[in-house]
Design a protein around this motif. Structure first.
Motif, PDB file in Angstrom:
ATOM      1  N   ARG A   6     -14.644  -9.298 -33.808  1.00 48.07           N
ATOM      2  CA  ARG A   6     -13.539  -8.715 -34.559  1.00 48.07           C
ATOM      3  C   ARG A   6     -13.322  -7.310 -34.021  1.00 48.07           C
ATOM      4  O   ARG A   6     -14.278  -6.564 -33.808  1.00 48.07           O
ATOM      5  CB  ARG A   6     -13.880  -8.657 -36.047  1.00 48.07           C
ATOM      6  N   HIS A   7     -12.070  -6.953 -33.802  1.00 52.55           N
ATOM      7  CA  HIS A   7     -11.758  -5.587 -33.381  1.00 52.55           C
ATOM      8  C   HIS A   7     -12.157  -4.623 -34.495  1.00 52.55           C
ATOM      9  O   HIS A   7     -11.809  -4.838 -35.650  1.00 52.55           O
ATOM     10  CB  HIS A   7     -10.244  -5.408 -33.172  1.00 52.55           C
ATOM     11  N   LEU A   8     -12.882  -3.573 -34.145  1.00 51.48           N
ATOM     12  CA  LEU A   8     -13.169  -2.510 -35.102  1.00 51.48           C
ATOM     13  C   LEU A   8     -12.378  -1.257 -34.763  1.00 51.48           C
ATOM     14  O   LEU A   8     -12.057  -0.473 -35.637  1.00 51.48           O
ATOM     15  CB  LEU A   8     -14.665  -2.192 -35.127  1.00 51.48           C
ATOM     16  N   VAL A  63      -5.170  -6.294 -25.953  1.00 50.58           N
ATOM     17  CA  VAL A  63      -6.440  -5.940 -26.592  1.00 50.58           C
ATOM     18  C   VAL A  63      -6.415  -4.485 -27.052  1.00 50.58           C
ATOM     19  O   VAL A  63      -6.840  -4.164 -28.161  1.00 50.58           O
ATOM     20  CB  VAL A  63      -7.625  -6.196 -25.637  1.00 50.58           C
ATOM     21  N   LEU A  64      -5.919  -3.593 -26.209  1.00 56.87           N
ATOM     22  CA  LEU A  64      -5.838  -2.179 -26.585  1.00 56.87           C
ATOM     23  C   LEU A  64      -4.915  -1.964 -27.779  1.00 56.87           C
ATOM     24  O   LEU A  64      -5.240  -1.188 -28.682  1.00 56.87           O
ATOM     25  CB  LEU A  64      -5.382  -1.325 -25.403  1.00 56.87           C
ATOM     26  N   ALA A  65      -3.790  -2.654 -27.816  1.00 54.13           N
ATOM     27  CA  ALA A  65      -2.872  -2.522 -28.953  1.00 54.13           C
ATOM     28  C   ALA A  65      -3.539  -2.993 -30.236  1.00 54.13           C
ATOM     29  O   ALA A  65      -3.449  -2.335 -31.281  1.00 54.13           O
ATOM     30  CB  ALA A  65      -1.592  -3.317 -28.685  1.00 54.13           C
ATOM     31  N   ARG A  66      -4.231  -4.124 -30.152  1.00 51.04           N
ATOM     32  CA  ARG A  66      -4.931  -4.639 -31.340  1.00 51.04           C
ATOM     33  C   ARG A  66      -6.086  -3.720 -31.741  1.00 51.04           C
ATOM     34  O   ARG A  66      -6.364  -3.514 -32.921  1.00 51.04           O
ATOM     35  CB  ARG A  66      -5.432  -6.052 -31.089  1.00 51.04           C
ATOM     36  N   ALA A  67      -6.775  -3.168 -30.759  1.00 50.64           N
ATOM     37  CA  ALA A  67      -7.887  -2.263 -31.044  1.00 50.64           C
ATOM     38  C   ALA A  67      -7.384  -0.986 -31.723  1.00 50.64           C
ATOM     39  O   ALA A  67      -8.015  -0.474 -32.650  1.00 50.64           O
ATOM     40  CB  ALA A  67      -8.650  -1.930 -29.774  1.00 50.64           C
ATOM     41  N   ARG A  68      -6.247  -0.469 -31.246  1.00 54.62           N
ATOM     42  CA  ARG A  68      -5.678   0.733 -31.877  1.00 54.62           C
ATOM     43  C   ARG A  68      -5.267   0.453 -33.322  1.00 54.62           C
ATOM     44  O   ARG A  68      -5.487   1.266 -34.212  1.00 54.62           O
ATOM     45  CB  ARG A  68      -4.502   1.244 -31.059  1.00 54.62           C
ATOM     46  N   ALA A  69      -4.660  -0.717 -33.549  1.00 53.22           N
ATOM     47  CA  ALA A  69      -4.275  -1.095 -34.913  1.00 53.22           C
ATOM     48  C   ALA A  69      -5.515  -1.256 -35.796  1.00 53.22           C
ATOM     49  O   ALA A  69      -5.534  -0.807 -36.943  1.00 53.22           O
ATOM     50  CB  ALA A  69      -3.459  -2.389 -34.890  1.00 53.22           C
ATOM     51  N   THR A  74      -9.416   0.608 -39.868  1.00 54.28           N
ATOM     52  CA  THR A  74     -10.803   0.965 -40.163  1.00 54.28           C
ATOM     53  C   THR A  74     -10.890   2.375 -40.749  1.00 54.28           C
ATOM     54  O   THR A  74     -11.599   2.604 -41.731  1.00 54.28           O
ATOM     55  CB  THR A  74     -11.671   0.847 -38.892  1.00 54.28           C
ATOM     56  N   VAL A  75     -10.158   3.310 -40.160  1.00 52.65           N
ATOM     57  CA  VAL A  75     -10.153   4.688 -40.656  1.00 52.65           C
ATOM     58  C   VAL A  75      -9.548   4.757 -42.058  1.00 52.65           C
ATOM     59  O   VAL A  75     -10.080   5.433 -42.944  1.00 52.65           O
ATOM     60  CB  VAL A  75      -9.406   5.617 -39.672  1.00 52.65           C
ATOM     61  N   ALA A  76      -8.457   4.023 -42.283  1.00 56.30           N
ATOM     62  CA  ALA A  76      -7.830   4.005 -43.604  1.00 56.30           C
ATOM     63  C   ALA A  76      -8.764   3.404 -44.655  1.00 56.30           C
ATOM     64  O   ALA A  76      -8.860   3.914 -45.784  1.00 56.30           O
ATOM     65  CB  ALA A  76      -6.525   3.220 -43.555  1.00 56.30           C
ATOM     66  N   ALA A  77      -9.471   2.342 -44.290  1.00 55.24           N
ATOM     67  CA  ALA A  77     -10.424   1.720 -45.227  1.00 55.24           C
ATOM     68  C   ALA A  77     -11.561   2.678 -45.561  1.00 55.24           C
ATOM     69  O   ALA A  77     -12.021   2.735 -46.707  1.00 55.24           O
ATOM     70  CB  ALA A  77     -10.970   0.418 -44.650  1.00 55.24           C
ATOM     71  N   ALA A  78     -12.006   3.443 -44.580  1.00 55.73           N
ATOM     72  CA  ALA A  78     -13.072   4.423 -44.828  1.00 55.73           C
ATOM     73  C   ALA A  78     -12.583   5.534 -45.746  1.00 55.73           C
ATOM     74  O   ALA A  78     -13.315   5.990 -46.637  1.00 55.73           O
ATOM     75  CB  ALA A  78     -13.580   4.998 -43.509  1.00 55.73           C
ATOM     76  N   ASP A  79     -11.340   5.976 -45.557  1.00 54.98           N
ATOM     77  CA  ASP A  79     -10.774   6.996 -46.447  1.00 54.98           C
ATOM     78  C   ASP A  79     -10.689   6.480 -47.872  1.00 54.98           C
ATOM     79  O   ASP A  79     -11.031   7.178 -48.826  1.00 54.98           O
ATOM     80  CB  ASP A  79      -9.383   7.421 -45.961  1.00 54.98           C
ATOM     81  N   LEU A  80     -10.250   5.240 -48.014  1.00 53.92           N
ATOM     82  CA  LEU A  80     -10.182   4.609 -49.328  1.00 53.92           C
ATOM     83  C   LEU A  80     -11.575   4.494 -49.949  1.00 53.92           C
ATOM     84  O   LEU A  80     -11.762   4.736 -51.145  1.00 53.92           O
ATOM     85  CB  LEU A  80      -9.535   3.229 -49.201  1.00 53.92           C
ATOM     86  N   ALA A  81     -12.560   4.155 -49.130  1.00 55.52           N
ATOM     87  CA  ALA A  81     -13.936   4.029 -49.619  1.00 55.52           C
ATOM     88  C   ALA A  81     -14.459   5.376 -50.112  1.00 55.52           C
ATOM     89  O   ALA A  81     -15.080   5.454 -51.176  1.00 55.52           O
ATOM     90  CB  ALA A  81     -14.839   3.491 -48.515  1.00 55.52           C
ATOM     91  N   ARG A  82     -14.215   6.446 -49.350  1.00 55.12           N
ATOM     92  CA  ARG A  82     -14.674   7.777 -49.782  1.00 55.12           C
ATOM     93  C   ARG A  82     -14.022   8.170 -51.104  1.00 55.12           C
ATOM     94  O   ARG A  82     -14.677   8.724 -51.987  1.00 55.12           O
ATOM     95  CB  ARG A  82     -14.381   8.810 -48.696  1.00 55.12           C
ATOM     96  N   ASP A 139     -18.406   0.419 -40.816  1.00 58.83           N
ATOM     97  CA  ASP A 139     -17.507   0.109 -39.702  1.00 58.83           C
ATOM     98  C   ASP A 139     -16.916   1.385 -39.115  1.00 58.83           C
ATOM     99  O   ASP A 139     -16.809   1.524 -37.893  1.00 58.83           O
ATOM    100  CB  ASP A 139     -16.374  -0.821 -40.158  1.00 58.83           C
ATOM    101  N   ALA A 140     -16.539   2.324 -39.970  1.00 59.14           N
ATOM    102  CA  ALA A 140     -15.974   3.589 -39.490  1.00 59.14           C
ATOM    103  C   ALA A 140     -17.006   4.382 -38.695  1.00 59.14           C
ATOM    104  O   ALA A 140     -16.662   5.019 -37.691  1.00 59.14           O
ATOM    105  CB  ALA A 140     -15.452   4.420 -40.665  1.00 59.14           C
ATOM    106  N   ASN A 141     -18.255   4.318 -39.106  1.00 57.44           N
ATOM    107  CA  ASN A 141     -19.318   5.013 -38.351  1.00 57.44           C
ATOM    108  C   ASN A 141     -19.484   4.427 -36.960  1.00 57.44           C
ATOM    109  O   ASN A 141     -19.807   5.137 -36.019  1.00 57.44           O
ATOM    110  CB  ASN A 141     -20.645   4.949 -39.102  1.00 57.44           C
ATOM    111  N   LEU A 142     -19.231   3.131 -36.817  1.00 57.18           N
ATOM    112  CA  LEU A 142     -19.360   2.480 -35.504  1.00 57.18           C
ATOM    113  C   LEU A 142     -18.313   2.968 -34.519  1.00 57.18           C
ATOM    114  O   LEU A 142     -18.586   3.052 -33.320  1.00 57.18           O
ATOM    115  CB  LEU A 142     -19.261   0.963 -35.654  1.00 57.18           C
ATOM    116  N   ILE A 143     -17.134   3.292 -35.000  1.00 61.44           N
ATOM    117  CA  ILE A 143     -16.105   3.764 -34.069  1.00 61.44           C
ATOM    118  C   ILE A 143     -16.096   5.276 -33.904  1.00 61.44           C
ATOM    119  O   ILE A 143     -15.498   5.787 -32.970  1.00 61.44           O
ATOM    120  CB  ILE A 143     -14.685   3.273 -34.472  1.00 61.44           C
ATOM    121  N   SER A 144     -16.785   5.986 -34.800  1.00 57.51           N
ATOM    122  CA  SER A 144     -16.818   7.441 -34.671  1.00 57.51           C
ATOM    123  C   SER A 144     -18.010   7.903 -33.828  1.00 57.51           C
ATOM    124  O   SER A 144     -18.105   9.066 -33.502  1.00 57.51           O
ATOM    125  CB  SER A 144     -16.883   8.100 -36.047  1.00 57.51           C
TER     126      SER A 144
END
Length: 148
Positions: A6-8, A63-69, A74-82, A139-144
């Motif tokens: 799954r793209h993260l 793949v890059l377009a899907r990864a960017r999306a 992922t970032v939005a979900a992390a903001d919602l989680a915080r 998930d957000a920690n994995l991309i940061s």
């Protein structure tokens, strides 16, 4: 067994493709390796061409377009989680006391009347939301790059 991904997102913290070893990439695509239940059990950092091959995609551009999306999601979900953990006075990680859980469930129940019909369902819904939001932060920690 063939791995399912799954793209993260994308990251510039890891700039070497883990599939082919190509170094000095601008960024890598972060793919979550999924278990049979669809949960991320590990990650790989691939260049866009290797990610396209792994995903069976038509092009690295796709793949890059899907990864960017996925990155934005992922970032939005992390903001919602915080926001969730702040709103309900819960720790983002570690143990949650029974008192904290009950207090949060009492706050969450009015916002979720369709699932919080009794005490047990309120506690269960709260625990499910905590797990969901903790996964989003992981998930957000994995991309940061914080987990590397």
């Amino acid at each position: 067994m063939i791995a399912t991904y799954r793209h993260l997102g994308i990251t510039d913290e890891c700039v070497t493709c883990e599939a082919c070893g190509k170094p000095n990439l601008r960024s890598t695509v972060v793919l979550g390796i999924l278990d049979t239940d669809g949960n991320v059990e590990g990650t790989v950092y691939y260049g866009s061409s290797c990610a396209a091959r792994a995903l069976g995609a038509r092009s690295s551009r796709d793949v890059l377009a899907r990864a960017r999306a996925a990155h934005r999601k992922t970032v939005a979900a992390a903001d919602l989680a915080r926001d969730f953990f702040t709103r309900y006075d819960l720790p983002e990680d570690g143990t949650i006391t029974t008192k904290e859980l009950i207090k949060a469930a009492c706050k969450i129940a009015p916002d979720n009347r369709h699932v919080c019909v009794d005490y047990d369902s309120s506690i269960e819904t709260t625990m499910d939301l905590i797990a969901l939001h903790r996964r989003a932060l992981a998930d957000a920690n994995l991309i940061s790059g914080e987990s590397r």
